[in-house]
Design a protein around this motif. Structure first.
Motif, PDB file in Angstrom:
ATOM      1  N   GLU A  39       0.817  -1.224   0.000  1.00 35.57           N
ATOM      2  CA  GLU A  39       0.000   0.000   0.000  1.00 35.57           C
ATOM      3  C   GLU A  39       0.849   1.272   0.000  1.00 35.57           C
ATOM      4  N   HIS A  40       1.962   1.240   0.788  1.00 41.22           N
ATOM      5  CA  HIS A  40       2.746   2.488   0.914  1.00 41.22           C
ATOM      6  C   HIS A  40       3.425   2.868  -0.412  1.00 41.22           C
ATOM      7  N   ASN A  41       3.497   1.968  -1.363  1.00 42.58           N
ATOM      8  CA  ASN A  41       4.035   2.330  -2.679  1.00 42.58           C
ATOM      9  C   ASN A  41       2.941   2.641  -3.693  1.00 42.58           C
ATOM     10  N   LEU A  42       1.726   2.754  -3.191  1.00 41.42           N
ATOM     11  CA  LEU A  42       0.611   3.066  -4.103  1.00 41.42           C
ATOM     12  C   LEU A  42      -0.152   4.292  -3.620  1.00 41.42           C
ATOM     13  N   GLU A  43       0.487   5.084  -2.765  1.00 36.44           N
ATOM     14  CA  GLU A  43      -0.233   6.220  -2.182  1.00 36.44           C
ATOM     15  C   GLU A  43      -0.656   7.197  -3.264  1.00 36.44           C
TER      16      GLU A  43
END
Ligand code: FES
Ligand SMILES: [Fe+2]
Length: 457
Positions: A134-138
């Motif tokens: 998720e943190h690379n799709l913010e």
């Protein structure tokens, strides 16, 4: 000589210009790697750079890549004809997702793993999206990084600084004058590019003074024309007209369009014009008649041209404007040349030359093809650049001579070089824009034969 005004000391910049001796330029400014690096860090990211001519991106979805040093920016036309710019680096693993120019269907797709972006820079697709954390799709973080971009004078401009004043403000008063001259109506007719083995400032400075003309371009030193008139010498209106037309012709051929061939033909049609016998009145009568004839010729064909006599009356009749630091416009009658300089290294510069003119409505020449960059000694260069480019590499080499310390400028004819170099120092010293703007206003208009000026720092 010292700069008049309050006493100043040199700015905290290596090899700084000395305000007490502003007509000397230390040679290291043209090749020292640390000085060059300071420009990379403190000058170029804070100035407006000409990223492309607008006719390169005439329709929605058209884009061009603008490369500068190690940066690449995509400049594009949106659906509503606005111009936007983004850093050319895919947010996944950094690939430059475009190269060169083209027209994109929907947006951009990165050639490596297929991440997609819309014309607004928004990420519109990631193959196998679910396998990323998720943190690379913010949201936002996976969109293209925008670059400040403004449109003026028929060009798109970019600036890496958020605090720089708007582009027009940085180019005043040249911007107002060129707007009155309808610079935005010009289109590219010819476009050249050259790779010069010299520092970018050396390249720029070869084109900002007339002192070199007699020696370097002897064919332009035509007896009888206005620049060669001596006070008190006999004046003959007939030979004056012949000399003026010859000058325009040699300029036009020698520079391939600096004076447009159409305007030369219009001037030839006025060869038998009756002129008053006094040189001053003769020159102004000739100017008015030629301007009127040029305006008539272009208007009859449906081209957009202002009343250049009206502009002359307002004092808007300079033939040279600089958009500090790297773009120039040189208006001549209906048309103009323009130059752009980009450093490729401390001792290498990419110089481009455009011949710009006005086309009748409906006869737009379309998207210009980017030129191949020629070497300085390429035999295809027109005669005038050939002459300038024959000196430049020799000058760059000569600067390295052990016994050569600094340039010795002619304080009346080569003042612009000092003004330019001291403006560079203003940027390298990190002066705020409030202090830099007044200097830009002084350097952007009429470099030819300009004296050394008090820039306020
Ligand atoms: S680097 Fe662009 S999709 Fe992978
Ligand atoms: Fe020249």
């Amino acid at each position: 000589m010292a700069i008049v005004g309050q006493k100043r000391s040199a700015l905290p910049v290596p090899y700084a210009m000395d305000p007490e001796i502003p007509d000397r330029v230390r040679k290291e400014r043209y090749f020292d790697p640390d000085f060059y690096q300071l420009e990379v860090e403190l000058l170029w990211p804070r100035v407006w750079q000409m990223a492309c001519r607008l006719e390169e991106i005439p329709s929605p979805h058209d884009f061009v890549e603008y490369e500068f040093l190690d940066q690449s920016v995509v400049v594009l036309r949106t659906e509503d004809m606005a111009v936007r710019a983004f850093q050319n680096a895919c947010r996944h693993r950094g690939v430059r997702f475009v190269q060169g120019r083209g027209t994109c269907e929907q947006g951009f797709t990165c050639p490596f793993h297929g991440w997609c972006y819309g014309l607004d820079g928004q990420n519109t697709g990631i193959p196998r999206r679910k396998s990323f954390a998720e943190h690379n799709l913010e949201p936002g973080d996976i969109d293209l990084v925008p670059v400040r971009c403004e449109v003026w004078g028929g060009c798109a401009w970019i600036n890496f600084s958020d605090d720089a004043p708007p582009v027009r403000e940085c180019f005043e008063p040249a911007a107002t004058i060129l707007d009155a001259w309808k610079v935005e109506s010009l289109r590219t007719e010819k476009w050249f590019a050259g790779r010069l083995p010299v520092n970018w400032k050396l390249a720029v400075e070869a084109f900002v003074e007339m002192y070199h003309v007699v020696q370097t371009h002897p064919q332009l030193d035509i007896p009888g024309m206005r620049y060669s008139l001596r006070p008190g010498a006999p004046f003959d209106p007939r030979s004056f007209i012949d000399a003026e037309i010859e000058y325009l012709r040699v300029m036009s051929e020698g520079m391939d369009g600096m004076v447009h061939a159409n305007d030369v033909r219009v001037a030839e049609g006025l060869r038998d014009l009756a002129l008053p016998v006094g040189p001053q009145l003769a020159i102004s009568t000739w100017n008015r008649a030629l301007n009127d004839a040029v305006i008539r010729w272009h208007r009859e064909r449906g081209a957009d041209i202002p009343d250049i006599n009206e502009l002359d009356a307002q004092g808007f009749n300079e033939t040279f404007y600089q958009c500090f630091p790297h773009y120039f416009v040189l208006p001549m009658y209906s048309s103009a040349s323009s130059y752009r300089f980009r450093p490729l290294g401390p001792e290498e510069t990419l110089m481009e030359i455009w011949s710009l003119t006005r086309f009748p409505k409906g006869e737009d020449p379309g998207r210009p093809a980017p030129p191949e960059a020629w070497e300085a000694d390429d035999p295809r260069w027109p005669p005038i650049p050939t002459q300038d480019f024959s000196n430049l590499p020799r000058q760059q080499k000569g600067l390295h001579a052990k016994g050569f310390e600094y340039m010795r400028l002619n304080e009346r004819l080569e003042g612009h070089i000092s003004n330019l170099q001291r403006t560079v120092d203003g940027f390298l010293a990190g002066l705020p824009y409030e202090q830099l703007l007044p200097a830009l206003r002084l350097v952007n208009v009429a470099p030819f034969d300009k004296p050394i000026l008090d820039l306020g720092f």
